[in-house]
Design a protein around this motif. Sequence first.
Motif, PDB file in Angstrom:
ATOM      1  N   SER A 106       0.834  -1.209   0.000  1.00 51.35           N
ATOM      2  CA  SER A 106       0.000   0.000   0.000  1.00 51.35           C
ATOM      3  C   SER A 106       0.872   1.265   0.000  1.00 51.35           C
ATOM      4  O   SER A 106       0.417   2.342  -0.378  1.00 51.35           O
ATOM      5  CB  SER A 106      -0.915   0.013   1.227  1.00 51.35           C
ATOM      6  N   ARG A 107       2.135   1.092   0.408  1.00 49.31           N
ATOM      7  CA  ARG A 107       3.072   2.222   0.421  1.00 49.31           C
ATOM      8  C   ARG A 107       3.982   2.226  -0.806  1.00 49.31           C
ATOM      9  O   ARG A 107       4.308   3.283  -1.340  1.00 49.31           O
ATOM     10  CB  ARG A 107       3.955   2.160   1.679  1.00 49.31           C
ATOM     11  N   SER A 108       4.413   1.037  -1.244  1.00 46.48           N
ATOM     12  CA  SER A 108       5.339   0.954  -2.379  1.00 46.48           C
ATOM     13  C   SER A 108       5.287  -0.439  -2.998  1.00 46.48           C
ATOM     14  O   SER A 108       5.200  -1.446  -2.292  1.00 46.48           O
ATOM     15  CB  SER A 108       6.775   1.239  -1.917  1.00 46.48           C
ATOM     16  N   LEU A 133      10.484   4.878  -2.910  1.00 42.49           N
ATOM     17  CA  LEU A 133      10.033   6.033  -2.114  1.00 42.49           C
ATOM     18  C   LEU A 133      11.166   6.992  -1.806  1.00 42.49           C
ATOM     19  O   LEU A 133      10.951   8.202  -1.670  1.00 42.49           O
ATOM     20  CB  LEU A 133       9.428   5.539  -0.786  1.00 42.49           C
ATOM     21  N   LEU A 177      10.106   0.356   5.356  1.00 41.26           N
ATOM     22  CA  LEU A 177       9.430   1.501   4.748  1.00 41.26           C
ATOM     23  C   LEU A 177       9.003   2.521   5.799  1.00 41.26           C
ATOM     24  O   LEU A 177       9.095   3.737   5.579  1.00 41.26           O
ATOM     25  CB  LEU A 177       8.213   1.042   3.946  1.00 41.26           C
ATOM     26  N   ARG A 178       8.534   2.041   6.930  1.00 48.06           N
ATOM     27  CA  ARG A 178       8.144   2.967   8.003  1.00 48.06           C
ATOM     28  C   ARG A 178       9.332   3.769   8.496  1.00 48.06           C
ATOM     29  O   ARG A 178       9.239   4.988   8.705  1.00 48.06           O
ATOM     30  CB  ARG A 178       7.506   2.187   9.157  1.00 48.06           C
ATOM     31  N   ALA A 191      10.300   6.379   5.929  1.00 49.20           N
ATOM     32  CA  ALA A 191       9.395   7.531   5.949  1.00 49.20           C
ATOM     33  C   ALA A 191       9.697   8.436   7.139  1.00 49.20           C
ATOM     34  O   ALA A 191       9.688   9.670   7.018  1.00 49.20           O
ATOM     35  CB  ALA A 191       7.952   7.045   5.987  1.00 49.20           C
TER      36      ALA A 191
END
Length: 393
Positions: A118-120, A333, A375-376, A379
Amino acid sequence: MDYYVFWQLLLGEISAAPKNGERRIVTFKDARQYAGALSQWKQLKKKRPALRKVQASPLIRAFFVPAAGAANLLNRFADVLSVEEDPRIQLHAVPEEKKGTVVMPWGVKAIHAPQAWSRSTGVHVKIGVIDTGADYRHPDLRHSLASGINLLYRGMLPLDDNGHGTHIAGTLAAAGGTHGMMGVAPRALLYPVKAFDHNGSAYVSDIVLGIDWCVQNRIDIINMSFGMKTRSKALHNVVMKAYRAGIAIVASSGNDGKRGGDYPARYPETIAVGAIDKRRRVAAFSNRGPYIDVYGPGESVPSCWLREGYKEMSGTSMATSHVTGAAALLLALRPELTPRELKLLLRRTAAPVRLRKGQRRASLGGGAADALRLLRAGARARRSRERESVAQG
């Protein structure tokens, strides 16, 4: 330097080369002298067919020559060049039984890749896969493969005649949807670099040429699921060139089940990968040690195979493709990340592995790759950097 004499001496080495395929790597210390030798080679090989067997890597100022030795060359030009062996290098995987259809392999789920999509999904990230090529007809890879390069048969598509490269490609970026397999980064673009033959064997010089090609073609990250026991100055040199060019290299540590590991994973500029099993323990076959940056799923991993099939394989090769895929999700990202920053984030976000009896955590190196945590953290790091930038300006 007399370049004509240099090439005459090399012609003698080539003509005396045995038929067992021995090679030498001839590296120049000075860029200008290498440029002069390169120019002379381009002119001479039109008239001397034997010189067409020579290959060049301007990135590390080297020529790769069929020869068993180079004593005459070293005696004459020892002050301007060095000569080393061009050894064979092997893949890090063991094939197991064939399987039918695969939808969501356990390794892709184990590193929480589906939760990260959902993010990448790795869109626009270019992954160089130095391996045995890929099966371009496989339905799950149809939208994931770019043209790449065939270093063994120039001008031909890098078709896989072994299976290992197709298996790696599937874990990295298969996009079969609900009717096929899904890889870790299904929208990344794979560039197969065929350096290994049908037996899964390659020369170090072919790996050097593969990395050279990746640098020239602005690849974002390179997957290297292979290794050897000995150091190679030429290989380390080209790895450092890629590192300085901003290309991360993810390399497998080997399957000897020992403390220590193979090169190029042991070079500090690479991201070194070990394997975990389905119980989240370091796999019995995996090399381990403090130099391991991160572990990935490597036991009985199902993925794409030749002739539109699927197969399970075990090895640090398989673990490496999971880690490369997770890194690609992050690079989609955060494309500005350096190889060093990417390695630090992978290490920082890795989850603890389960210990076998008698093991100490510090002796294993890093933890298990986790794409969602990666990913978190990426970010958070970006937001922190943006806040600092606003505060300063």
